[in-house]
Design a protein around this motif. Structure first.
Motif, mmCIF file in Angstrom:
data_model
loop_
_atom_site.group_PDB
_atom_site.id
_atom_site.type_symbol
_atom_site.label_atom_id
_atom_site.label_comp_id
_atom_site.label_asym_id
_atom_site.label_seq_id
_atom_site.Cartn_x
_atom_site.Cartn_y
_atom_site.Cartn_z
ATOM 1 N N SER A 31 7.702 -5.470 4.244
ATOM 2 C CA SER A 31 8.417 -4.401 3.543
ATOM 3 C C SER A 31 7.454 -3.490 2.789
ATOM 4 C CB SER A 31 9.424 -4.994 2.551
ATOM 5 O OG SER A 31 9.987 -3.975 1.755
ATOM 6 N N GLN A 33 8.458 -0.921 1.186
ATOM 7 C CA GLN A 33 9.141 -0.596 -0.071
ATOM 8 C C GLN A 33 8.919 -1.662 -1.131
ATOM 9 O OE1 GLN A 33 10.749 2.400 -0.782
ATOM 10 N NE2 GLN A 33 10.459 1.524 -2.823
ATOM 11 N N ARG A 34 8.983 -2.916 -0.727
ATOM 12 C CA ARG A 34 8.751 -4.002 -1.681
ATOM 13 C C ARG A 34 7.332 -3.905 -2.251
ATOM 14 N NH1 ARG A 34 10.725 -8.181 1.243
ATOM 15 N NH2 ARG A 34 8.748 -8.477 2.290
ATOM 16 N N ALA A 36 5.544 -1.111 -2.516
ATOM 17 C CA ALA A 36 5.530 0.056 -3.407
ATOM 18 C C ALA A 36 6.203 -0.254 -4.736
ATOM 19 C CB ALA A 36 6.214 1.241 -2.726
ATOM 20 N N ASP A 37 7.290 -0.985 -4.692
ATOM 21 C CA ASP A 37 7.999 -1.340 -5.924
ATOM 22 C C ASP A 37 7.124 -2.177 -6.854
ATOM 23 O OD1 ASP A 37 10.224 0.005 -4.991
ATOM 24 O OD2 ASP A 37 11.314 -1.818 -4.421
ATOM 25 N N GLN A 38 6.341 -3.069 -6.281
ATOM 26 C CA GLN A 38 5.519 -3.954 -7.114
ATOM 27 C C GLN A 38 4.183 -3.327 -7.513
ATOM 28 O OE1 GLN A 38 5.836 -7.991 -6.502
ATOM 29 N NE2 GLN A 38 3.904 -8.536 -7.450
ATOM 30 N N GLY A 40 3.277 0.149 -7.174
ATOM 31 C CA GLY A 40 3.279 1.563 -7.539
ATOM 32 C C GLY A 40 2.298 2.369 -6.706
#
Length: 104
Positions: A31, A33-34, A36-38, A40
């Motif tokens: 992922s 996105q996962r 990027a979420d963690q 940044g």
């Protein structure tokens, strides 16, 4: 070429774990996105490296030559380590998990 100390950095190890879903799902779950979420903005530097390393792992022919999943994991991991001798063992294990799942 990637600097050798980068391949065993705590940040890259954690990024590979997050991206592959290690410890978060019963099967690999890549992922962007996962990640990027963690991580940044750091994800924009980490993601191309992670995908390049996974590509290097996936070129293994172990899926064609191994007689079982255990042998497939060992052969592919050994081939990857030859390309990247300084890579952290945690990264090898995460990619091996993905490889054997994809080609079982």
């Amino acid at each position: 070429m990637v600097e050798m100390n980068v391949l065993n950095s705590a940040q890259l190890i954690e990024a590979v774990r997050v991206w592959t879903g290690w410890g978060q799902s019963a099967m690999p779950s890549r992922s962007d996105q996962r990640l990027a979420d963690q991580f940044g903005e750091d994800a924009t530097k980490l993601l191309p490296l992670i995908k390049s390393l996974e590509d290097d792992f996936d070129v293994s022919d172990a899926r064609l030559t191994a007689v079982n999943l255990e042998e497939m994991e060992k052969l592919a991991s050994d081939q990857f380590r030859q390309k990247h001798p300084a890579v952290a063992e945690e990264i090898v294990k995460a990619f091996a998990r993905c490889y054997t799942f994809d080609f079982k």
